[in-house]
Design a protein around this motif. Structure first.
Motif, PDB file in Angstrom:
ATOM      1  N   GLY A  74      53.118  67.850  31.674  1.00  0.00           N
ATOM      2  CA  GLY A  74      52.861  67.511  33.078  1.00  0.00           C
ATOM      3  C   GLY A  74      53.489  66.092  33.221  1.00  0.00           C
ATOM      4  N   PRO A  75      53.714  65.818  34.774  1.00  0.00           N
ATOM      5  CA  PRO A  75      54.090  64.436  34.897  1.00  0.00           C
ATOM      6  C   PRO A  75      53.032  63.435  34.398  1.00  0.00           C
ATOM      7  N   GLY A  76      53.756  62.448  33.947  1.00  0.00           N
ATOM      8  CA  GLY A  76      52.981  61.257  33.121  1.00  0.00           C
ATOM      9  C   GLY A  76      52.614  61.498  32.029  1.00  0.00           C
ATOM     10  N   ASP A  77      52.712  62.541  31.243  1.00  0.00           N
ATOM     11  CA  ASP A  77      52.176  63.036  30.031  1.00  0.00           C
ATOM     12  C   ASP A  77      53.165  62.522  29.012  1.00  0.00           C
ATOM     13  N   LYS A  78      54.318  62.059  29.183  1.00  0.00           N
ATOM     14  CA  LYS A  78      55.044  61.648  28.142  1.00  0.00           C
ATOM     15  C   LYS A  78      54.775  60.055  27.581  1.00  0.00           C
ATOM     16  N   PHE A  79      54.619  59.950  26.495  1.00  0.00           N
ATOM     17  CA  PHE A  79      54.518  58.535  25.966  1.00  0.00           C
ATOM     18  C   PHE A  79      55.924  57.722  25.871  1.00  0.00           C
ATOM     19  N   ALA A  80      56.849  58.185  25.425  1.00  0.00           N
ATOM     20  CA  ALA A  80      58.152  57.813  25.110  1.00  0.00           C
ATOM     21  C   ALA A  80      58.869  58.810  24.714  1.00  0.00           C
ATOM     22  N   ASP A  81      60.549  58.378  24.639  1.00  0.00           N
ATOM     23  CA  ASP A  81      61.496  59.152  24.044  1.00  0.00           C
ATOM     24  C   ASP A  81      62.496  58.255  23.346  1.00  0.00           C
ATOM     25  N   GLN A  82      63.383  58.876  22.839  1.00  0.00           N
ATOM     26  CA  GLN A  82      64.348  58.011  21.907  1.00  0.00           C
ATOM     27  C   GLN A  82      65.122  57.036  22.466  1.00  0.00           C
TER      28      GLN A  82
END
Length: 286
Positions: free
Chosen positions: A188-196
């Motif tokens: 969902g929106p806001g569920d990502k901590f980080a990416d590469q």
């Protein structure tokens, strides 16, 4: 000689702990007592051989869910085990053991549960040599291709005090670092901590530096999802998720302690020994 020694070690750790068949469902789990894991060591693997794994949906076999649980009061998921793990038809699946997983198996035993498959054999075998530069949340072999998602249960990291760690590393066998890595708790929106794009590349890993805000979000997450997309490189194995200690804090603790540290040579590597704990020259706990 090294190969022969490794083979001897692997063979000496081989142990058959169950012969079936046992039909597994949510109401008929396979329970294995703690004494079956008396000889288990971190880095070993549990290998489950199964048949007839199927969950039919709209005429298609969606695969059976399989879960590894500890037979404690709450039947927690085994540390380092995967959420949403499915198996198909006839085959084998492997569960590699971290140190917390071994401790819980020896104390409480193991429950294998899921829907609609038959266990024919469970083995405890030598699996792999573990990394020693930090604390493992997960280890094994996960095949990363196009938008492949490795999901691990909260029990894989709930025992870790994230305030003691500077970074998290995602180790792979990829031929280069030119792949997508999304680290999140859900979709969902806001569920990502980080990416590469927030990470740096090291030798065989991508590293994400931790902030206090990120530590809080990671600790409160019900699961960790690590999604990979190979982009233009070949598919590859993901092998480890490691929390790395703040080396500065470790060295400061050594330098300010009244107990003197000493240096030793182990397998051609100089190590620091302090208060019964081993460190490398960067101050990382081994």
């Amino acid at each position: 000689m090294a190969l022969m020694t490794a083979l001897v070690v692997a063979n000496s750790n081989a142990e058959d702990i169950f012969y079936g068949p046992h039909a597994v469902s949510w109401g008929t789990p396979l329970n294995l007592a703690p004494e079956n894991f008396a000889n288990a060591e971190p880095g070993d693997k549990i290998v489950v051989t199964y048949t007839d794994a199927k969950e039919m949906k709209d005429g298609k076999n969606e695969g059976s869910v399989i879960e590894f649980k500890v037979m404690n009061e709450h039947f927690d998921h085994l540390a380092g085990s995967r959420n949403a793990l499915r198996i198909w038809d006839n085959g084998r699946t492997e569960q590699f053991l971290t140190a917390p997983a071994v401790d819980s198996l020896k104390a409480h035993g193991l429950q294998i549960i899921g829907n609609d498959f038959t266990v024919t054999k469970v083995e405890l075998l030598f699996g792999k040599y573990l990394r020693n530069e930090g604390t493992l949340a997960w280890t094994g072999f996960f095949w990363a291709d196009s938008w492949s998602s490795l999901e691990i249960y909260k029990e894989s990291y709930s025992f870790i005090d994230l305030s003691k760690y500077q970074a998290i590393r995602f180790y792979t066998e990829a031929e280069s670092g030119e792949y997508v890595l999304n680290f999140c708790k859900d979709w969902g929106p806001g569920d990502k901590f980080a990416d590469q794009t927030n990470m740096t590349d090291g030798e065989g890993f991508k590293q994400l530096l931790l902030t206090d805000e990120l530590r809080t979000k990671m600790a409160e997450a019900p699961k960790w999802i690590i999604q990979f997309n190979k982009e233009k490189i070949k598919p590859f194995n993901v092998t480890d998720i490691v929390l790395v200690e703040d080396a500065t804090q470790a060295l400061e603790k050594i330098n300010t302690s009244p107990e003197l540290a000493r240096k030793v040579l182990r397998n051609g590597q100089i190590l620091i020994v302090h208060d019964g704990q081993y460190y490398n020259l960067l101050g990382m706990t081994l």
